[in-house]
Design a protein around this motif. Structure first.
Motif, PDB file in Angstrom:
ATOM      1  N   GLY A 208       1.005  -0.956   0.103  1.00  0.00           N
ATOM      2  CA  GLY A 208      -0.057   0.097  -0.090  1.00  0.00           C
ATOM      3  C   GLY A 208       0.934   1.243   0.025  1.00  0.00           C
ATOM      4  O   GLY A 208       1.906   1.162  -0.085  1.00  0.00           O
ATOM      5  N   ALA A 209       0.157   2.334   0.115  1.00  0.00           N
ATOM      6  CA  ALA A 209       0.917   3.770   0.222  1.00  0.00           C
ATOM      7  C   ALA A 209       1.045   4.270   1.564  1.00  0.00           C
ATOM      8  O   ALA A 209       0.546   3.758   2.701  1.00  0.00           O
ATOM      9  CB  ALA A 209       0.379   4.782  -0.483  1.00  0.00           C
ATOM     10  N   GLY A 210       1.879   5.289   1.695  1.00  0.00           N
ATOM     11  CA  GLY A 210       2.038   5.874   2.987  1.00  0.00           C
ATOM     12  C   GLY A 210       3.323   5.634   3.618  1.00  0.00           C
ATOM     13  O   GLY A 210       4.107   4.644   3.233  1.00  0.00           O
ATOM     14  N   ASN A 211       3.625   6.130   4.842  1.00  0.00           N
ATOM     15  CA  ASN A 211       4.781   6.007   5.570  1.00  0.00           C
ATOM     16  C   ASN A 211       4.624   5.348   6.785  1.00  0.00           C
ATOM     17  O   ASN A 211       3.323   4.830   7.092  1.00  0.00           O
ATOM     18  CB  ASN A 211       5.287   7.502   5.988  1.00  0.00           C
ATOM     19  N   TYR A 212       5.545   5.053   7.774  1.00  0.00           N
ATOM     20  CA  TYR A 212       5.344   4.185   8.701  1.00  0.00           C
ATOM     21  C   TYR A 212       4.746   5.115   9.619  1.00  0.00           C
ATOM     22  O   TYR A 212       4.712   6.483   9.509  1.00  0.00           O
ATOM     23  CB  TYR A 212       6.581   3.624   9.388  1.00  0.00           C
ATOM     24  N   GLY A 213       4.052   4.612  10.901  1.00  0.00           N
ATOM     25  CA  GLY A 213       3.088   5.548  11.693  1.00  0.00           C
ATOM     26  C   GLY A 213       3.753   6.017  12.967  1.00  0.00           C
ATOM     27  O   GLY A 213       5.015   5.980  13.240  1.00  0.00           O
ATOM     28  N   ASN A 214       2.995   6.799  13.690  1.00  0.00           N
ATOM     29  CA  ASN A 214       3.243   6.964  15.051  1.00  0.00           C
ATOM     30  C   ASN A 214       2.599   6.313  16.236  1.00  0.00           C
ATOM     31  O   ASN A 214       1.584   6.208  16.493  1.00  0.00           O
ATOM     32  CB  ASN A 214       2.812   8.626  15.235  1.00  0.00           C
ATOM     33  N   HIS A 215       3.415   5.083  16.407  1.00  0.00           N
ATOM     34  CA  HIS A 215       2.927   4.005  17.085  1.00  0.00           C
ATOM     35  C   HIS A 215       4.011   3.878  18.497  1.00  0.00           C
ATOM     36  O   HIS A 215       5.132   3.707  18.587  1.00  0.00           O
ATOM     37  CB  HIS A 215       2.801   2.750  16.476  1.00  0.00           C
ATOM     38  N   PRO A 216       3.462   2.886  19.359  1.00  0.00           N
ATOM     39  CA  PRO A 216       4.331   2.502  20.618  1.00  0.00           C
ATOM     40  C   PRO A 216       5.394   1.278  19.861  1.00  0.00           C
ATOM     41  O   PRO A 216       4.608   0.656  19.084  1.00  0.00           O
ATOM     42  CB  PRO A 216       3.425   1.766  21.905  1.00  0.00           C
ATOM     43  N   LEU A 217       6.494   1.241  20.390  1.00  0.00           N
ATOM     44  CA  LEU A 217       7.279  -0.134  20.173  1.00  0.00           C
ATOM     45  C   LEU A 217       7.104  -0.888  21.310  1.00  0.00           C
ATOM     46  O   LEU A 217       7.544  -0.698  22.461  1.00  0.00           O
ATOM     47  CB  LEU A 217       8.634   0.466  19.936  1.00  0.00           C
ATOM     48  N   ASN A 218       6.764  -2.136  20.849  1.00  0.00           N
ATOM     49  CA  ASN A 218       6.596  -3.398  22.016  1.00  0.00           C
ATOM     50  C   ASN A 218       7.881  -4.249  21.689  1.00  0.00           C
ATOM     51  O   ASN A 218       8.355  -4.427  20.451  1.00  0.00           O
ATOM     52  CB  ASN A 218       5.418  -3.935  21.709  1.00  0.00           C
ATOM     53  N   VAL A 219       8.381  -4.706  22.982  1.00  0.00           N
ATOM     54  CA  VAL A 219       9.513  -5.576  22.734  1.00  0.00           C
ATOM     55  C   VAL A 219       9.321  -6.698  23.702  1.00  0.00           C
ATOM     56  O   VAL A 219       8.822  -6.634  24.995  1.00  0.00           O
ATOM     57  CB  VAL A 219      10.621  -4.985  23.361  1.00  0.00           C
ATOM     58  N   GLY A 220       9.667  -8.041  23.193  1.00  0.00           N
ATOM     59  CA  GLY A 220       9.101  -9.099  23.824  1.00  0.00           C
ATOM     60  C   GLY A 220       7.833  -9.796  24.049  1.00  0.00           C
ATOM     61  O   GLY A 220       7.456 -10.862  24.739  1.00  0.00           O
ATOM     62  N   ALA A 221       6.836  -9.107  23.310  1.00  0.00           N
ATOM     63  CA  ALA A 221       5.538  -9.182  23.485  1.00  0.00           C
ATOM     64  C   ALA A 221       4.564  -8.170  22.916  1.00  0.00           C
ATOM     65  O   ALA A 221       5.086  -7.069  22.370  1.00  0.00           O
ATOM     66  CB  ALA A 221       4.817  -9.428  24.944  1.00  0.00           C
ATOM     67  N   ARG A 222       3.491  -8.360  22.384  1.00  0.00           N
ATOM     68  CA  ARG A 222       2.483  -7.627  21.943  1.00  0.00           C
ATOM     69  C   ARG A 222       1.976  -6.617  22.917  1.00  0.00           C
ATOM     70  O   ARG A 222       1.360  -7.191  24.002  1.00  0.00           O
ATOM     71  CB  ARG A 222       1.466  -8.295  20.943  1.00  0.00           C
ATOM     72  N   ASN A 223       1.641  -5.469  22.665  1.00  0.00           N
ATOM     73  CA  ASN A 223       1.183  -4.439  23.724  1.00  0.00           C
ATOM     74  C   ASN A 223       1.313  -4.651  25.127  1.00  0.00           C
ATOM     75  O   ASN A 223       0.308  -4.881  26.108  1.00  0.00           O
ATOM     76  CB  ASN A 223      -0.461  -4.783  23.428  1.00  0.00           C
ATOM     77  N   GLY A 224       2.607  -4.521  25.390  1.00  0.00           N
ATOM     78  CA  GLY A 224       3.196  -4.503  26.973  1.00  0.00           C
ATOM     79  C   GLY A 224       2.880  -5.779  27.699  1.00  0.00           C
ATOM     80  O   GLY A 224       2.851  -5.781  28.700  1.00  0.00           O
ATOM     81  N   GLY A 225       3.018  -6.977  26.937  1.00  0.00           N
ATOM     82  CA  GLY A 225       2.611  -8.217  27.684  1.00  0.00           C
ATOM     83  C   GLY A 225       1.376  -8.734  27.469  1.00  0.00           C
ATOM     84  O   GLY A 225       1.119  -9.906  28.045  1.00  0.00           O
TER      85      GLY A 225
END
Length: 264
Positions: A208-225
């Motif tokens: 698709g089109a567009g750039n990357y977003g303004n999102h949180p980065l999660n590490v070791g799991a989705r959505n803070g565990g």
């Protein structure tokens, strides 16, 4: 266009020893760098008490200069700091451990991404190493990526503009420790995964089109565990909102190999 072949680099270990990932952010590039071997950047869940080996880690400082620290304020959801000889890593329990940036990372000025990690998976589950967004599969989420383990023997890198595309690396059955690289370009429909310094998968489907977003980065799991929790280890992580050069990729992979104990 990103074009990194499977046999382009044969990088000696020493190549990574004089290199600092700080150089990847010297021109103000958006992103983050988490160095688990630097104990001065690790804290317990209160965010101020220094972490200790075999103790919980609730905050990891971002060394890129962008201030995108990852945190977890619930002690039972914090990974454990472990040491194996000269190597340090965060051990995630596969149940509810997870870290997340306290504020979003704004990648809206770029449609290219470079992700580097040293990680280990212990089983065949679908587990997140790093994910930009709370859920890349959500229909209203655009401009995201995910680096993860998935079923059987796969490592996977996913990039999404309006539509997501998966690039798979096979024959990496758990338990296994790897140096992982995800490279993507939304407008160029490029999505590449490299493992241990070699290109293992490439996808060219329409993102698709567009750039990357303004999102949180999660590490070791989705959505803070909240889900897709890693049963395994993370030795380090670098996320950079640019198309890295061949030399930068080689240097960063060699650096991550030193931190992970993997030969590339």
């Amino acid at each position: 266009m990103i074009g990194i072949g499977a046999t382009l680099f044969k990088v000696p270990t020493a190549y990574g020893q004089g290199f600092s990932p700080a150089s990847l952010f010297s021109s103000g590039e958006a992103g983050a760098w988490y160095d688990i071997s630097d104990l001065s950047t690790l804290f317990q869940e209160d965010g101020t008490t220094p972490a200790v080996v075999d103790g919980i880690v609730g905050k990891v400082l971002d060394k890129s200069g962008n201030g995108k620290h990852i945190v977890q304020t619930t002690d039972t959801k914090c990974p454990i700091l472990k040491q194996d000889g000269s190597l340090y890593y965060l051990e995630f329990d596969g149940i509810d451990d997870g870290l997340q940036t306290s504020s979003n990372i704004d990648f809206t000025a770029t449609d290219t991404m470079s992700v580097f990690a040293g990680a280990r998976k212990e089983n065949n589950a679908n587990e997140v190493v790093a994910e930009l967004s709370t859920n890349i599969g959500s229909g209203d989420t655009t401009g995201a990526f995910r680096l993860n383990a998935i079923g059987g023997d796969l490592w996977r890198y996913t990039s999404k503009g309006a539509s997501l595309v998966n690039s798979n690396a096979s024959n990496f059955a758990p338990p296994i420790t790897s140096v992982l690289t995800g490279l993507s370009d939304i407008s160029d429909d490029s999505c590449i995964i490299r493992v241990n310094g070699a290109q293992e998968g490439s996808a060219t489907g329409d993102q698709g089109a567009g750039n990357y977003g303004n999102h949180p980065l999660n590490v070791g799991a989705r959505n803070g565990g909240a889900g897709l929790v890693l049963d395994g280890r993370i030795y380090g992580l670098i996320v950079r909102g640019v198309s890295s050069t061949a030399a930068e990729i080689a240097s960063t992979e060699a650096y991550m190999a030193l931190k992970t104990g993997v030969s590339i």
